[in-house]
Enzyme design. Structure first.
Site, PDB file in Angstrom:
ATOM      1  N   ILE A  11       0.831  -1.207   0.000  1.00  0.00           N
ATOM      2  CA  ILE A  11       0.000   0.000   0.000  1.00  0.00           C
ATOM      3  C   ILE A  11       0.863   1.254   0.000  1.00  0.00           C
ATOM      4  O   ILE A  11       0.573   2.233  -0.709  1.00  0.00           O
ATOM      5  CB  ILE A  11      -0.957   0.001   1.203  1.00  0.00           C
ATOM      6  CG1 ILE A  11      -2.022  -1.080   1.029  1.00  0.00           C
ATOM      7  CG2 ILE A  11      -1.610   1.361   1.390  1.00  0.00           C
ATOM      8  CD1 ILE A  11      -2.930  -0.861  -0.164  1.00  0.00           C
ATOM      9  N   LYS A  32      -5.443   2.953   7.795  1.00  0.00           N
ATOM     10  CA  LYS A  32      -6.494   2.195   8.484  1.00  0.00           C
ATOM     11  C   LYS A  32      -6.022   0.749   8.690  1.00  0.00           C
ATOM     12  O   LYS A  32      -5.242   0.234   7.877  1.00  0.00           O
ATOM     13  CB  LYS A  32      -7.799   2.250   7.704  1.00  0.00           C
ATOM     14  CG  LYS A  32      -7.728   1.594   6.303  1.00  0.00           C
ATOM     15  CD  LYS A  32      -7.942   0.101   6.376  1.00  0.00           C
ATOM     16  CE  LYS A  32      -7.603  -0.587   5.093  1.00  0.00           C
ATOM     17  NZ  LYS A  32      -7.579  -2.053   5.218  1.00  0.00           N
ATOM     18  N   ASP A  86      -9.638  -6.383   8.244  1.00  0.00           N
ATOM     19  CA  ASP A  86      -8.717  -5.438   7.598  1.00  0.00           C
ATOM     20  C   ASP A  86      -9.384  -4.827   6.360  1.00  0.00           C
ATOM     21  O   ASP A  86      -9.413  -3.603   6.226  1.00  0.00           O
ATOM     22  CB  ASP A  86      -7.389  -6.105   7.242  1.00  0.00           C
ATOM     23  CG  ASP A  86      -6.415  -5.128   6.612  1.00  0.00           C
ATOM     24  OD1 ASP A  86      -5.773  -4.359   7.350  1.00  0.00           O
ATOM     25  OD2 ASP A  86      -6.312  -5.114   5.361  1.00  0.00           O
TER      26      ASP A  86
END
Length: 310
Positions: A16, A93, A171
């Site tokens: 990510i 997050k 997740d």
């Protein structure tokens, strides 16, 4: 004269960070990427690299802000170190492994006049704001959320996700909750459900959860981390004005009036938002999605299923 860019470092350099955070930072004139931090090898050939945040802070590399993209189990310690050093903090997050951790960080950030931002990127998907606006004058009757993806495709080799505090199927599932808590007008309450844990894991691989809003409107949440083939990230909202459907993680909105879709703007939007928070001297911390995940672990029935092997 224009303000100088905010000097930012990325801590935790997985997929990510590489695919989303780096291009979003480099395309935003408000920021300059000045360092990466990861216990592995250097991440980018043209950016200074440090194995720990302590090494970064002890160097002569000037930095104003930190984007933390590590597994959630270790974020609180890193974020607290950054705050104590006077650095603004963006948390990927989920923001932390527990509610107590994020509460402590928010208090610390306020005490030290630091901007802390919980970056719920899915809220910035192209269809989310239009969906919230479309629902504003509707009577909502029910919501169905289906969030199913293949962990072997999206999280290859990431064993931390199966450890306690790694969230498992939550997740990705917390992305759905971040959208639902944004577009629905009343707070959500988790009533009951079941979570399936592989025999060799400490985090769930799937779940079926019943929620309702504070007015009693039902919300069904179905999660699966083992879906193969086409992936499903859908939210369907039944209203007195027809059905709204968000697909592709919020990127596409369908209503009786037609279809709305736009370019992928999630990570560019969170960095615009982070820059605004820093320049306005404010924190932007929302724990609603994390609180619902914590409630799931409190109120759902746990079931053991076959072991997971990648």
């Amino acid at each position: 004269m224009s303000a100088r860019p905010i000097l930012i470092a990325i801590i935790g350099f997985g997929k990510i960070a590489h695919d989303q955070h780096v291009p979003a930072i480099r395309d935003n004139a408000s920021f300059q990427l000045v360092a990466t931090v990861d216990p592995g090898e250097a991440c980018l050939p043209d950016v200074p690299h440090f194995p720990t945040i302590e090494d970064l802070l002890g160097s002569d590399c000037e930095v104003d802000a930190i984007a933390i993209c590590t597994p959630p189990q270790i974020r609180q310690r890193i974020a607290q170190t950054a705050i104590m050093a006077g650095k603004h903090v963006l948390l990927e997050k989920p923001p932390c492994a527990t509610l107590a951790e994020i509460a402590a960080l928010e208090q610390s950030a306020q005490d030290h006049a630091i901007s802390l931002f919980t970056a719920w990127h899915s809220r910035f998907a192209a269809g989310v704001a239009p969906a919230k606006a479309w629902l504003a004058d509707k009577q909502i009757r029910s919501v169905k959320i289906d969030w199913r993806e293949d962990v072997r495709v999206w999280h290859p080799g990431q064993t931390w996700i199966w450890d306690a505090g790694g969230f498992g199927v939550f997740d990705p599932g917390i992305n759905a909750l971040s959208i639902a808590t944004e577009i629905l007008p009343r707070p959500l309450l988790l009533r009951r459900g079941a979570l399936q844990f592989p025999a060799n894991c400490d985090a769930p691989v799937s779940g079926q959860i019943e929620l309702e809003d504070s007015g009693g409107m039902p919300v069904a949440l179905n999660l699966d981390f083992l879906q193969t083939g086409p992936q499903t990230w859908d939210i369907a909202v039944e209203t007195d004005g027809g059905t709204l459907i968000l697909q592709q993680g919020g990127a596409v909105m369908h209503t009786p009036e037609g279809t709305h879709h736009g370019e992928d703007c999630e990570y560019p939007a969170i960095y615009r938002h982070f820059a605004d928070a820093i320049r306005q001297g404010r924190c932007d911390v929302d724990i609603a999605p994390l609180r619902l995940v914590a409630d799931a672990f409190l109120r759902c029935r746990f079931e053991r299923v076959e072991p997971f092997y990648e």
